[in-house]
Design an enzyme around this catalytic site. Structure first.
Site, PDB file in Angstrom:
ATOM      1  CB  SER A   1       2.347  -2.759  -3.612  1.00 27.54           C
ATOM      2  OG  SER A   1       3.483  -2.001  -3.991  1.00 27.54           O
TER       3      SER A   1
ATOM      4  CG  HIS B   1       0.181  -2.015  -7.298  1.00 28.38           C
ATOM      5  ND1 HIS B   1      -0.797  -1.358  -8.018  1.00 28.38           N
ATOM      6  CD2 HIS B   1       0.973  -1.049  -6.783  1.00 28.38           C
ATOM      7  CE1 HIS B   1      -0.610  -0.048  -7.929  1.00 28.38           C
ATOM      8  NE2 HIS B   1       0.471   0.172  -7.195  1.00 28.38           N
TER       9      HIS B   1
ATOM     10  CG  ASP C   1       4.032   0.935  -6.600  1.00 26.05           C
ATOM     11  OD1 ASP C   1       3.042   1.525  -7.050  1.00 26.05           O
ATOM     12  OD2 ASP C   1       4.007   0.213  -5.580  1.00 26.05           O
TER      13      ASP C   1
ATOM     14  CG  MET D   1       7.960   5.046  -7.883  1.00 26.47           C
ATOM     15  SD  MET D   1       8.178   5.384  -6.135  1.00 26.47           S
ATOM     16  CE  MET D   1       6.926   4.292  -5.423  1.00 26.47           C
TER      17      MET D   1
ATOM     18  CG  HIS E   1       0.812   3.167  -9.479  1.00 23.25           C
ATOM     19  ND1 HIS E   1       0.814   3.350  -8.112  1.00 23.25           N
ATOM     20  CD2 HIS E   1       0.488   4.373 -10.019  1.00 23.25           C
ATOM     21  CE1 HIS E   1       0.511   4.626  -7.844  1.00 23.25           C
ATOM     22  NE2 HIS E   1       0.322   5.252  -8.983  1.00 23.25           N
TER      23      HIS E   1
ATOM     24  CG  MET F   1       3.516   6.763  -8.988  1.00 22.94           C
ATOM     25  SD  MET F   1       3.853   5.990  -7.404  1.00 22.94           S
ATOM     26  CE  MET F   1       4.068   4.297  -7.958  1.00 22.94           C
TER      27      MET F   1
ATOM     28  CG  MET G   1      -2.227   7.872  -5.860  1.00 24.69           C
ATOM     29  SD  MET G   1      -1.222   6.377  -5.729  1.00 24.69           S
ATOM     30  CE  MET G   1      -0.361   6.530  -4.197  1.00 24.69           C
TER      31      MET G   1
ATOM     32  N   GLY H   1       4.980   7.685  -3.865  1.00 27.74           N
ATOM     33  CA  GLY H   1       6.437   7.710  -3.728  1.00 27.74           C
ATOM     34  C   GLY H   1       7.000   6.654  -2.791  1.00 27.74           C
ATOM     35  CG  PHE H   2       8.624   7.131  -0.091  1.00 29.57           C
ATOM     36  CD1 PHE H   2       9.904   6.626  -0.248  1.00 29.57           C
ATOM     37  CD2 PHE H   2       8.378   8.446  -0.456  1.00 29.57           C
ATOM     38  CE1 PHE H   2      10.938   7.422  -0.747  1.00 29.57           C
ATOM     39  CE2 PHE H   2       9.387   9.258  -0.955  1.00 29.57           C
ATOM     40  CZ  PHE H   2      10.683   8.748  -1.097  1.00 29.57           C
ATOM     41  N   GLY H   3       6.173   3.345   0.237  1.00 28.55           N
ATOM     42  CA  GLY H   3       5.280   2.447   0.954  1.00 28.55           C
ATOM     43  C   GLY H   3       5.272   2.788   2.437  1.00 28.55           C
ATOM     44  N   GLY H   4       4.352   2.175   3.149  1.00 30.76           N
ATOM     45  CA  GLY H   4       4.341   2.283   4.605  1.00 30.76           C
ATOM     46  C   GLY H   4       3.832   3.591   5.176  1.00 30.76           C
TER      47      GLY H   4
ATOM     48  CG  ASP I   1      -1.291   2.383  -4.503  1.00 29.99           C
ATOM     49  OD1 ASP I   1      -0.827   1.828  -3.487  1.00 29.99           O
ATOM     50  OD2 ASP I   1      -0.611   2.645  -5.513  1.00 29.99           O
ATOM     51  N   GLY I   2      -2.400   2.816  -1.048  1.00 27.96           N
ATOM     52  CA  GLY I   2      -1.678   3.543  -0.006  1.00 27.96           C
ATOM     53  C   GLY I   2      -2.303   3.388   1.370  1.00 27.96           C
TER      54      GLY I   2
ATOM     55  N   GLY J   1       0.906  -3.013   0.163  1.00 29.96           N
ATOM     56  CA  GLY J   1       2.331  -3.310   0.127  1.00 29.96           C
ATOM     57  C   GLY J   1       2.823  -3.815   1.466  1.00 29.96           C
ATOM     58  CB  SER J   2       3.869  -2.059   4.548  1.00 33.35           C
ATOM     59  OG  SER J   2       2.794  -1.142   4.526  1.00 33.35           O
TER      60      SER J   2
END
Ligand code: DX5
Ligand code: ZN
Length: 224
Positions: free
Chosen positions: A5, A28, A30, A32, A61, A63, A132, A137-140, A170-171, A192-193
């Site tokens: 991501s 990926h 995102d 938003m 993706h 959102m 999900m 909304g947010f990575g990490g 995802d997440g 992602g992270s």
């Protein structure tokens, strides 16, 4: 399949960041809108530029609110898979149909608290289910293991031939969480992270793929 991501990448150097994960299965992205989720990232013009700069199949993706209006242009632009949220539309079947008609695979995403049951029928008309494993909304953020029940349900429907669909998660996917997700039967892992926070993102993708493959339900026991 591993889908890095770019939400966790350096937005000032996206071309370089995409090249760093060239061996990935999907990229990926995102999108938003600061309405469906409390964060704002990028939209169609940036996606079009990214598509022109990479050969990695793009997994958008979305959102966003009103995917019926905004999703098909991502397919027309050349995204490989376009995923919208079940919670953002009253007519997921129509959105999926329009995405497919515009030339992409269609994905349905569900938030951690959204049950699978109301959408089981609709899964016949989509290509991907994105489960999900954090609030979008947010990575990490930290992985929510309770969502794996939904993965197991869909995996068994796929294995019994009742559904033909790809299960994506995802997440919070990283070296500590990917094995349990693989064991539940996830096909495609967004990270992602765990990828862009690594010193070598390309190597992180390869390591995650190996880890997942070793724990997938069909993996040969004792193959190592
Ligand atoms: C969150 C996004 C994810 C995010 C995952 O709303 O949908 O794709 O990039 O980031 P990590 O892997 O860091 O949880
Ligand atoms: Zn995502």
């Amino acid at each position: 399949m591993i889908a890095p991501s770019i939400l966790s990448a350096d937005f000032a150097n996206l071309a370089t960041e995409m090249r760093a994960v060239e061996g990935s299965d999907w990229l990926h992205v995102d999108v938003m809108d600061a309405h469906f989720v409390p964060n704002l990232t990028l939209g169609l013009p940036v996606v079009e530029s990214l598509l022109a700069a990479t050969d990695i199949p793009m997994d958008c993706h979305l959102m966003i609110d009103d995917p019926g209006r905004w999703a098909p242009p991502y397919a027309e632009a050349g995204a490989y898979n376009v995923t919208f949220h079940a919670e953002a539309t009253d007519d997921p079947r129509a959105v999926a149909r329009d995405i497919r008609a515009a030339g992409a695979k269609a994905g349905l995403a569900i938030k951690p608290g959204t049950p699978l049951d109301p959408y089981l029928e609709i899964l016949r008309d989509v290509d991907t289910l994105l489960v999900m494993s954090v609030e979008p909304g947010f990575g990490g953020q930290s992985f929510i293991p309770e969502v794996l029940g939904k993965v197991r349900t869909v995996r068994s429907l796929v294995d019994s031939g009742e559904l033909s669909i790809l299960v994506e998660i995802d997440g919070g996917i990283n070296a500590d969480t990917i094995e349990q997700a693989a064991e539940a039967g996830v096909d495609c892992f967004v990270a992602g992270s765990a990828v862009y926070g690594a010193a070598d993102p390309g190597r992180a993708v390869a390591a995650l793929r190996e880890q997942a493959a070793a724990h997938w339900p069909t993996a040969t026991v004792g193959a190592e």
